[in-house]
Design an enzyme around this catalytic site. Structure first.
Site, PDB file in Angstrom:
ATOM      1  N   ASP A  21     -36.335  -7.968 -27.673  1.00  0.00           N
ATOM      2  CA  ASP A  21     -36.657  -9.097 -28.070  1.00  0.00           C
ATOM      3  C   ASP A  21     -37.074 -10.018 -26.820  1.00  0.00           C
ATOM      4  O   ASP A  21     -36.018  -9.976 -25.881  1.00  0.00           O
ATOM      5  CB  ASP A  21     -35.722  -9.852 -29.218  1.00  0.00           C
ATOM      6  CG  ASP A  21     -36.276 -10.986 -29.811  1.00  0.00           C
ATOM      7  OD1 ASP A  21     -37.489 -11.231 -29.840  1.00  0.00           O
ATOM      8  OD2 ASP A  21     -35.235 -11.631 -30.372  1.00  0.00           O
ATOM      9  N   HIS A  38     -45.792  -9.307 -23.992  1.00  0.00           N
ATOM     10  CA  HIS A  38     -45.763  -7.993 -24.715  1.00  0.00           C
ATOM     11  C   HIS A  38     -46.356  -6.675 -23.768  1.00  0.00           C
ATOM     12  O   HIS A  38     -45.596  -5.761 -23.740  1.00  0.00           O
ATOM     13  CB  HIS A  38     -46.666  -7.804 -26.061  1.00  0.00           C
ATOM     14  CG  HIS A  38     -46.211  -9.001 -26.764  1.00  0.00           C
ATOM     15  ND1 HIS A  38     -44.973  -8.959 -27.500  1.00  0.00           N
ATOM     16  CD2 HIS A  38     -46.993  -9.747 -27.625  1.00  0.00           C
ATOM     17  CE1 HIS A  38     -44.772  -9.906 -28.131  1.00  0.00           C
ATOM     18  NE2 HIS A  38     -45.967 -10.691 -28.595  1.00  0.00           N
ATOM     19  N   LEU A 132     -35.187  13.484 -23.306  1.00  0.00           N
ATOM     20  CA  LEU A 132     -34.922  12.176 -24.078  1.00  0.00           C
ATOM     21  C   LEU A 132     -35.907  12.212 -25.436  1.00  0.00           C
ATOM     22  O   LEU A 132     -37.238  12.487 -25.326  1.00  0.00           O
ATOM     23  CB  LEU A 132     -35.123  10.830 -23.306  1.00  0.00           C
ATOM     24  CG  LEU A 132     -35.123   9.549 -24.282  1.00  0.00           C
ATOM     25  CD1 LEU A 132     -33.645   9.113 -24.221  1.00  0.00           C
ATOM     26  CD2 LEU A 132     -36.046   8.499 -23.596  1.00  0.00           C
TER      27      LEU A 132
HETATM   28  C1  IPE Z   1     -37.090  -8.435 -33.959  1.00  0.00           C
HETATM   29  O1  IPE Z   1     -37.540  -9.591 -33.222  1.00  0.00           O
HETATM   30  C2  IPE Z   1     -38.207  -7.513 -34.211  1.00  0.00           C
HETATM   31  C3  IPE Z   1     -38.658  -6.724 -32.991  1.00  0.00           C
HETATM   32  C4  IPE Z   1     -38.070  -7.010 -31.810  1.00  0.00           C
HETATM   33  C5  IPE Z   1     -39.555  -5.859 -33.032  1.00  0.00           C
HETATM   34  P1  IPE Z   1     -38.268 -10.754 -33.963  1.00  0.00           P
HETATM   35  O2  IPE Z   1     -38.574 -11.455 -32.656  1.00  0.00           O
HETATM   36  O3  IPE Z   1     -39.251 -10.300 -34.824  1.00  0.00           O
HETATM   37  O4  IPE Z   1     -36.828 -11.251 -34.566  1.00  0.00           O
HETATM   38  P2  IPE Z   1     -36.481 -12.782 -35.319  1.00  0.00           P
HETATM   39  O5  IPE Z   1     -37.702 -13.219 -36.020  1.00  0.00           O
HETATM   40  O6  IPE Z   1     -36.303 -13.786 -34.082  1.00  0.00           O
HETATM   41  O7  IPE Z   1     -35.397 -12.563 -36.379  1.00  0.00           O
HETATM   42  C1  IPE Z   2     -40.238  -9.026 -29.098  1.00  0.00           C
HETATM   43  O1  IPE Z   2     -40.656 -10.175 -28.416  1.00  0.00           O
HETATM   44  C2  IPE Z   2     -41.424  -8.156 -29.430  1.00  0.00           C
HETATM   45  C3  IPE Z   2     -41.864  -8.225 -30.831  1.00  0.00           C
HETATM   46  C4  IPE Z   2     -40.900  -8.805 -31.768  1.00  0.00           C
HETATM   47  C5  IPE Z   2     -43.113  -7.483 -31.246  1.00  0.00           C
HETATM   48  P1  IPE Z   2     -41.064 -11.470 -29.232  1.00  0.00           P
HETATM   49  O2  IPE Z   2     -42.544 -11.487 -29.342  1.00  0.00           O
HETATM   50  O3  IPE Z   2     -40.391 -11.627 -30.624  1.00  0.00           O
HETATM   51  O4  IPE Z   2     -40.544 -12.469 -28.346  1.00  0.00           O
HETATM   52  P2  IPE Z   2     -40.110 -14.084 -28.533  1.00  0.00           P
HETATM   53  O5  IPE Z   2     -38.879 -13.628 -29.402  1.00  0.00           O
HETATM   54  O6  IPE Z   2     -40.950 -14.775 -29.208  1.00  0.00           O
HETATM   55  O7  IPE Z   2     -39.418 -14.777 -27.313  1.00  0.00           O
HETATM   56 MG    MG Z   3     -38.532 -12.475 -31.037  1.00  0.00          MG
END
Ligand code: IPE
Ligand code: IPE
Ligand code: MG
Length: 243
Positions: A21, A38, A132
């Site tokens: 995240d 991303h 892995l």
């Molecule tokens: C969780 O992250 C899902 C992934 C990392 C794929 P999110 O960014 O979607 O989670 P929330 O919305 O902060 O809970």
């Molecule tokens: C995690 O990063 C990747 C996915 C959920 C696809 P985020 O896109 O949730 O990044 P933040 O939380 O907005 O910083």
């Molecule tokens: Mg996120």
């Protein structure tokens, strides 16, 4: 002793999971578009898979796209759906060289034909590899996973293939996406959020949890070693008593 030496001399998790995240916040911090966060995140996933393979982790499960991430703006979802192909094209050589096997966990009915085909092809192509196992959780949600398991078991019960008392922990586990994988030792979540966001709810029953404020693109070898060092100092009691 160096951190690296200390960690490598002790138990390395057989199954490590990461909620990767913070890609969006990393991009914002660097004045970039979220999509570039991303892209950087995908590159970091490749790096982390290679490190985990090298240090002896057996399975690395990563939360790459949740069943709730479809709620994001269409342009971001569209970009995220292009990442499997980009990942495959950029890193297939490295993965082959390192004998890394790739599997996918999650729903398969909401992707484009092209992506469905790609996911099956990657799994087929890498299935005999001995390094892995990278378990990419893509359109993954724990609630869906558990509901699907309950449905499959219900059909077996209805058809008299199993009795009510056959329904136990191990039967449930045979119907989860993680069937056949070792128990989850450790879950890491980056970016400072202190929640599970519908990830591996069943599998987490006795896993250790580690939260770090590092954003996913910043989570490197040193950060992983710090997490493992912390994990190795835990006293896992499983409800019992241990010195
Ligand atoms: C969780 O992250 C899902 C992934 C990392 C794929 P999110 O960014 O979607 O989670 P929330 O919305 O902060 O809970
Ligand atoms: C995690 O990063 C990747 C996915 C959920 C696809 P985020 O896109 O949730 O990044 P933040 O939380 O907005 O910083
Ligand atoms: Mg996120």
């Amino acid at each position: 002793m160096s951190l690296e030496k200390r960690v490598l001399s002790k138990y390395i998790p057989a199954h490590l999971a990461i909620i990767l995240d913070g890609n969006g916040r990393w991009a914002k911090k660097h004045n970039l578009l979220r999509t570039l966060g991303h892209k950087k995140g995908a590159e970091n996933l490749k790096n982390m898979a290679l490190i985990c393979n090298e240090i002896g982790v057996k399975v690395l499960s990563v939360y790459a796209f949740s069943t709730e991430n479809w709620n994001r703006p269409a342009s971001e979802v569209e970009y995220l759906m292009k990442l499997p192909r980009e990942f495959e094209e950029n890193y297939k050589g490295k993965f082959k060289e390192n004998d890394i096997k790739v599997i996918f966990s999650g729903r398969r009915d909401r992707f484009s034909e092209e992506n469905i085909d790609l996911l099956y092809r990657i799994e087929e192509k890498t299935k005999d590899r001995k390094g892995l196992i990278l378990n990419v959780c893509f359109d993954y949600g724990s609630h869906t996973e558990i509901i699907e398991a309950v449905k499959q078991i219900s059909v077996k019960y209805k058809n008299d293939d199993i009795k009510l008392d056959d329904i136990d922990t191990s039967l449930m586990e045979e119907h989860l996406y993680t069937k056949g994988l070792p128990p989850l030792d450790l879950l890491i979540r980056t970016s400072g959020e202190l929640r599970i966001s519908n990830y591996l709810l069943w599998q987490l029953a006795y896993s250790e949890l580690y939260f770090t404020s590092k954003l996913w693109p910043e989570f490197n070898r040193k950060e992983l070693l710090k997490a493992l060092d912390n994990f190795q100092k835990r006293n896992r009691r499983y409800g019992g008593i241990k010195e």
